[in-house]
Design a protein around this motif. Structure first.
Motif, PDB file in Angstrom:
ATOM      1  N   TYR A  63     -22.681  23.538   7.695  1.00 19.59           N
ATOM      2  CA  TYR A  63     -22.411  22.831   6.582  1.00 19.59           C
ATOM      3  C   TYR A  63     -21.226  22.513   5.718  1.00 19.59           C
ATOM      4  CZ  TYR A  63     -27.291  22.715   5.175  1.00 19.59           C
ATOM      5  OH  TYR A  63     -28.737  22.572   5.529  1.00 19.59           O
ATOM      6  N   GLN A 103     -18.028  22.464   2.553  1.00 13.27           N
ATOM      7  CA  GLN A 103     -18.379  22.633   0.676  1.00 13.27           C
ATOM      8  C   GLN A 103     -16.578  22.478   0.246  1.00 13.27           C
ATOM      9  OE1 GLN A 103     -17.760  26.384  -0.224  1.00 13.27           O
ATOM     10  NE2 GLN A 103     -17.317  25.615  -2.093  1.00 13.27           N
ATOM     11  N   PHE A 116     -21.723  20.429  -1.585  1.00 16.85           N
ATOM     12  CA  PHE A 116     -22.272  20.617   0.155  1.00 16.85           C
ATOM     13  C   PHE A 116     -22.046  18.938   0.252  1.00 16.85           C
ATOM     14  CE2 PHE A 116     -22.762  25.606   0.333  1.00 16.85           C
ATOM     15  CZ  PHE A 116     -22.473  25.446  -0.534  1.00 16.85           C
ATOM     16  N   GLN A 175     -24.176  17.381   3.901  1.00 18.49           N
ATOM     17  CA  GLN A 175     -25.451  17.009   4.072  1.00 18.49           C
ATOM     18  C   GLN A 175     -25.936  17.509   5.352  1.00 18.49           C
ATOM     19  OE1 GLN A 175     -23.102  14.225   5.272  1.00 18.49           O
ATOM     20  NE2 GLN A 175     -24.342  14.175   6.762  1.00 18.49           N
TER      21      GLN A 175
END
Lengths: 124, 107
Positions: B87, B89, B98, B100
């Protein structure tokens, strides 16, 4: 060693309240901002709320604003999330996460330590 | 709110491969970009912060680059323990958001 441990999750009916706690050790708690992040199993991550080192700055995701309250007790090395008027869409695993900075607005913050999470299920 | 879009959403690769994951922000975020690795049943783990700084203890086969709106995470030579979900962010503005996620699977 940094340790972060959440507690307080459980099964609760829609409209009711729940209070999550996060106990930390292994670092100087009041030097760092803290956050709550949640995740529906099998889905992505959603930041819920953050609080600065001294508690003066508290920010919430729109999805929980007005219903959730973040707080901290630096004397007890603990972070809290008071969740009111719970909805089914609040069902998730809730993580407590330590920031690597004392504040998180206008600075390159990052969540450098996470707890294992506590499950919150909102259902009748 | 700043939207973060990762590509691909899933990726199959073999041990030893070089892999790149891309993250795009809906507006400029300077280098306020972090990368996390999450394995099933575990909490996310910070890999990179401010786009290219390696978190303590993370192997040097991980690297990050980018600024503005486009960022990449590269794993130079995949190891068995690297198969996970990744992820990005942004920490440029609240709400912190964030991507997906990108699921990296074994081919």
């Amino acid at each position: 060693e940094v340790q972060v441990v959440e507690s307080g999750g459980g099964l609760v009916q829609p409209g009711r309240s729940l209070r999550l706690s996060c106990a930390v050790s292994g670092f100087t708690f009041d030097d760092y901002a803290m956050h709550w992040v949640r995740q529906v199993p099998g889905e992505g991550l959603e930041w819920v709320s953050g609080i600065s080192w001294n508690g003066r700055t508290r920010v919430y995701a729109d999805s929980v604003k007005g219903r959730f309250t973040i707080s901290r007790d630096n004397g007890k090395n603990s972070l809290y999330l008071q969740m009111n008027s719970l909805k089914g869409e609040d069902t998730a695993l809730y993580y407590c996460a330590k920031d690597h900075l004392a504040i998180f607005e206008g600075v390159p913050s990052a969540f450098d330590h996470w707890g294992p999470g506590t499950q919150v299920t909102v259902s009748s | 709110d700043i939207q973060m879009t990762q590509s691909p959403s899933s990726l199959s690769a073999s041990v030893g491969d070089r892999v790149t994951i891309t993250c795009r922000a809906s507006q400029s975020i300077s280098t306020y970009l972090n990368w996390f690795q999450q394995k099933p049943g575990k909490a996310p783990k910070l890999l990179m912060y401010t786009a290219s700084d390696l978190q303590n203890g993370v192997p040097s086969r991980f690297s990050g680059s980018g600024s503005g709106t486009d960022f990449t995470l590269t794993i130079s030579s995949l190891q068995p323990e690297d198969f996970a979900t990744y992820y990005c962010q942004q920490s440029y503005s609240t709400p912190l958001t964030f991507g997906q996620g990108t699921k990296l699977e074994i081919k």
